[in-house]
Design a protein around this motif. Structure first.
Motif, PDB file in Angstrom:
ATOM      1  N   PRO A  72     -11.081 -10.291  -0.299  1.00  0.00           N
ATOM      2  CA  PRO A  72     -12.272 -10.196   0.551  1.00  0.00           C
ATOM      3  C   PRO A  72     -13.259  -9.176  -0.020  1.00  0.00           C
ATOM      4  CG  PRO A  72     -10.447  -8.993   1.541  1.00  0.00           C
ATOM      5  CD  PRO A  72      -9.913  -9.590   0.274  1.00  0.00           C
ATOM      6  N   LYS A  73     -14.560  -9.490   0.132  1.00  0.00           N
ATOM      7  CA  LYS A  73     -15.579  -8.549  -0.331  1.00  0.00           C
ATOM      8  C   LYS A  73     -15.519  -7.276   0.502  1.00  0.00           C
ATOM      9  CE  LYS A  73     -19.003 -11.386   0.237  1.00  0.00           C
ATOM     10  NZ  LYS A  73     -20.406 -11.829   0.348  1.00  0.00           N
ATOM     11  N   THR A  74     -15.965  -6.183  -0.069  1.00  0.00           N
ATOM     12  CA  THR A  74     -15.887  -4.910   0.646  1.00  0.00           C
ATOM     13  C   THR A  74     -16.756  -4.901   1.891  1.00  0.00           C
ATOM     14  OG1 THR A  74     -16.028  -2.523   0.431  1.00  0.00           O
ATOM     15  CG2 THR A  74     -17.746  -3.786  -0.690  1.00  0.00           C
ATOM     16  N   ASN A  84      -4.995  -0.117  -6.309  1.00  0.00           N
ATOM     17  CA  ASN A  84      -6.026   0.347  -7.233  1.00  0.00           C
ATOM     18  C   ASN A  84      -6.894   1.339  -6.480  1.00  0.00           C
ATOM     19  OD1 ASN A  84      -7.825   0.552  -9.398  1.00  0.00           O
ATOM     20  ND2 ASN A  84      -9.061  -1.182  -8.680  1.00  0.00           N
ATOM     21  N   SER A  85      -6.702   2.616  -6.811  1.00  0.00           N
ATOM     22  CA  SER A  85      -7.361   3.670  -6.048  1.00  0.00           C
ATOM     23  C   SER A  85      -8.424   4.356  -6.891  1.00  0.00           C
ATOM     24  CB  SER A  85      -6.298   4.678  -5.596  1.00  0.00           C
ATOM     25  OG  SER A  85      -6.879   5.868  -5.151  1.00  0.00           O
ATOM     26  N   SER A 124     -14.863  -1.353 -11.319  1.00  0.00           N
ATOM     27  CA  SER A 124     -15.766  -2.388 -10.813  1.00  0.00           C
ATOM     28  C   SER A 124     -15.093  -3.197  -9.704  1.00  0.00           C
ATOM     29  CB  SER A 124     -16.197  -3.312 -11.951  1.00  0.00           C
ATOM     30  OG  SER A 124     -16.822  -2.553 -12.972  1.00  0.00           O
ATOM     31  N   LEU A 125     -13.831  -3.554  -9.944  1.00  0.00           N
ATOM     32  CA  LEU A 125     -13.052  -4.252  -8.914  1.00  0.00           C
ATOM     33  C   LEU A 125     -13.020  -3.438  -7.635  1.00  0.00           C
ATOM     34  CD1 LEU A 125      -9.713  -5.438 -10.575  1.00  0.00           C
ATOM     35  CD2 LEU A 125     -11.381  -6.885  -9.418  1.00  0.00           C
ATOM     36  N   ASN A 126     -12.771  -2.153  -7.823  1.00  0.00           N
ATOM     37  CA  ASN A 126     -12.643  -1.265  -6.677  1.00  0.00           C
ATOM     38  C   ASN A 126     -13.960  -1.162  -5.915  1.00  0.00           C
ATOM     39  OD1 ASN A 126     -12.722   1.564  -5.357  1.00  0.00           O
ATOM     40  ND2 ASN A 126     -10.541   1.166  -5.687  1.00  0.00           N
ATOM     41  N   THR A 127     -15.056  -1.331  -6.598  1.00  0.00           N
ATOM     42  CA  THR A 127     -16.359  -1.242  -5.934  1.00  0.00           C
ATOM     43  C   THR A 127     -16.665  -2.518  -5.148  1.00  0.00           C
ATOM     44  OG1 THR A 127     -17.101   0.207  -7.698  1.00  0.00           O
ATOM     45  CG2 THR A 127     -18.809  -0.796  -6.335  1.00  0.00           C
TER      46      THR A 127
END
Lengths: 251, 433
Positions: free
Chosen positions: B18-20, B208-209, B140-143
């Motif tokens: 899901p998108k942030t 992923n932190s 980038s994934l984390n963002t």
């Protein structure tokens, strides 16, 4: 106490001990002397259980038990103590922590309760005075930053703490000045009793002025080739080992 | 946003994420999405991933994952098993989702602490500015896919004595949890933060932190980080730290469990007279792979940095240490010390250690060193000759080896917790007395 019978031991296929026999009874002090390479330290190593040495034949009976069948730690727990020729520095392991662990594992082995911190510290104070070891050194890392003399005193301090039946002093005198030698010898003499025994391995007769042996043995080519009383040590000091070598080699 | 990256090489990895819902500014999301469109998983051909393969993370199929939250967790369980300190505020996250029902403690005065999803867009305008996105897949994934995380803002001059704790639990099968944290310590403020990562009934899951940290002028921040996820799970952490003048930043990174752990610790020392302490301990077994990449970038003069990482590596495990220290041209009078030491306990374990110094100033004191060896067998024999069993002798030696890095942990609760975990493994009992 200990009966060594026809002991053969080798390292990397090279035989160092070739039929060594020796009997030590409670209350006795035996000195083992001999030229370099005779096998003196090998004997100490084999008795302590160093795994690099292979015992090829012979037997060692320690207080009714087969010593060679035991692990190094079990030999120590049964009451064998080796004062190392070169005590090892162990950074980060404090002397007291290490000794309390040792003492408690020995007690556990014997089915005894572990020692309380209070009794242990009292024992540290008492025993460190035997070898005039600064109690501050007791809390430092094992042998780290100790002078040569302090390391050897630390060996005897450990011996005092562990109260072994049989102590083997492997060239404890080498490298010591006369004061340190006297302190170390005094410690050994203080700990001597009718129940325990001592094997003193030495190169020099000097130590035997302070620790008076009941018997002196000469080790040569992996065997005891001559035994006598303390006078033998004096004779060796005076004449060296060549006459014994000649005597044996002639046979 | 998913349309944008439909044809990307990582599509199968991200398609069901899901998108942030964190109100980041739009530009940040666009930038990160652009990166994801063209990027692939890094391979061992890239220097930064030379010794660390990502194949198993790449293969996680998140589409089949079970419900992300709703684990039968209780406050008691958290308190008994995962909470390191009983004082202070504790925020609990499960798979990146904030669990207010499991969180506890009192909010300290002079601080604003809340989940990132609870922040207003205006509060997050500067978030992400220091995090590199270009060529950085996991940042980038984390963002783009950050689920939630902690926002900690300590006001100027505020001293908080109780630790602020973040507990992250990974649960379920094939879970991918992106956790994002933003920490700002105001001028002359002081705080202590614990981050601990665990897994419960998790399998083939990945945390992923990313944590952004800003330590203002003369502020003090200590972070105690514990990584103890279970076997079969993966963890990548990135900390981006900005230090202003006269500030002190300390981080202790303890890695105990988890099949795969990668830490990217980047510290930019921007102001003069700052102090930076990085301590790390990793104690590995089984098939664990733990990779610590650290970078201290001295951009200003008169600063001190001390780095000590120590590892005990057993079985078939692998440790990687890559520590970089930059001293920029005008950063004179820098004292930078870096040391990495490893003990190998088996014949099949591996260590890749690479200390790096890049110095462009000419009046600095810098040193680095790396050692890898085995336990001193002569010392083991010595201990055994005093009646200590071989197992205890080795434990004592390992304990002694790790002592200097563990002694640097000033927080007693954290040290005790770490110690208790190690005691269970090695039968230690003596450091904490």
């Amino acid at each position: 106490m200990i009966t060594i019978n026809n002991l053969h031991a080798s390292i990397d296929g090279k035989e160092i001990l070739s039929g060594l026999s020796l009997e030590v009874k409670p209350g006795e002090v035996h000195a083992i002397m001999g030229p370099n390479g005779a096998g003196k330290s090998t004997l100490a190593s084999v008795l302590a259980g160093r795994e690099e040495y292979q015992v090829t034949s012979g037997s060692v009976n320690f207080d009714g038990k087969d010593l060679l069948d035991m692990s190094t730690e079990d030999r120590a727990r049964e009451g064998l103590f080796l004062a190392f020729q070169y005590p090892v520095e162990i950074p980060g392991v404090s002397n007291v922590n290490f000794l309390r662990t040792a003492l408690n594992e020995i007690r556990e082995y014997k089915g005894q309760k572990s020692i309380s911190a209070k009794d242990f510290m009292a024992m540290v104070r008492e025993k460190s005075s035997v070898v005039e070891l600064d109690p501050k050194l007791a809390s430092r890392s094992v042998n780290v930053g100790f002078s040569g003399g302090e390391k050897k005193r630390n060996e005897i301090f450990q011996m005092a703490m562990l109260e072994p039946k049989l102590a083997i002093l492997d060239e404890t005198d080498s490298g010591l000045d006369i004061d340190a030698l006297r302190i170390v010898a005094n410690g050994v003499n203080t700990l001597k009793s009718k129940e325990n025994a001592t094997i003193v391995i030495t190169h020099y007769q000097r130590l035997l002025d302070y620790i008076v042996p009941d018997f002196v043995h000469v080790l040569y080519n992996g065997r005891i080739v001559k035994s006598g009383t303390k006078e033998l040590a004096l004779e060796l000091e005076e004449k060296g080992y060549d006459w014994i070598k000649a005597e044996i080699d002639a046979q | 946003m998913n349309e944008l990256i439909q044809d990307s090489k990582i599509n199968s990895f991200v398609e069901s994420l899901p998108k942030t819902k964190i109100p980041f500014n739009n530009e940040l999301i666009v930038n990160a999405s652009t990166v994801l469109k063209s990027i692939d998983f890094p391979t061992t051909r890239s220097e930064a991933w030379k010794y660390t393969r990502l194949g198993r993370i790449k293969a996680i199929s998140a589409s089949g994952q079970s419900a992300r939250v709703g684990k039968n967790l209780s406050r008691e369980l958290i308190k008994d098993s995962y909470q390191i300190s009983n004082s202070g505020l504790t925020f609990v996250y499960e798979n990146g989702v904030f669990r207010s029902d499991l969180s506890s403690g009192e909010f300290p005065k002079g601080a604003t602490i809340k989940p990132l999803t609870g922040c207003a867009k205006e509060e997050l305008t500067s978030v992400g500015q220091t995090i590199q996105l270009e060529n950085e897949l996991f940042n980038s994934l984390n963002t783009v896919y950050a689920i939630d995380g902690m926002s900690i803002d300590i006001e100027d001059g505020t001293v908080i004595n109780e630790p602020i704790q973040l507990i992250h639990l990974l649960t379920g099968k094939n879970t991918i949890a992106n956790l994002r944290n933003v920490i700002r310590i105001g001028k002359f403020a002081k705080a202590e933060i614990m981050q601990s990562f665990f897994a419960l009934d998790a399998e083939n899951s990945f945390a992923n932190s990313v944590t952004e940290i800003n330590v203002s002028e003369n502020a003090h921040l200590s972070i105690h980080k514990l990584q103890s996820e279970t076997e079969g799970n993966f963890h990548i952490s990135t900390e981006q730290v900005e230090q202003a003048k006269d500030s002190t930043f300390t981080i202790n990174t303890i890695t105990l469990d988890g099949t795969f752990v990668r830490n990217n610790l980047n510290i930019s020392v921007n102001g003069i007279n700052a102090t930076t302490n990085l301590n790390g301990a990793y104690i590995l077994k089984g098939q664990q792979h733990v990779d610590n990449h650290t970078c201290v970038d001295h951009k200003a003069p008169h600063c001190n940095s001390n780095e000590l990482y120590k590892g005990v590596i057993d079985d078939k495990s692998t440790a990687v240490f890559n520590g970089k220290v930059f001293v920029r041209k005008d950063a004179q009078k820098i004292n930078a010390f870096q040391s990495n030491a490893n003990v190998l306990l088996s014949d099949l374990c591996t260590v890749n250690s690479k200390p790096e110094l890049e110095i462009y100033a000419d009046d600095v004191k810098c040193s680095h060193g790396s050692t890898t060896g085995q336990l001193d067998e002569e010392a083991v024999f010595y201990l055994r000759a005093r009646g200590i069993s071989e197992k205890t002798a080795r434990s004592l030696m390992i304990e002694a080896f790790m002592a200097d890095v563990l002694e640097k942990i000033e927080n007693e609760d954290f040290l005790k917790y770490t110690q208790s975990k190690l005691n269970k493994r090695f039968n230690w009992e003596s450091i904490v007395e």
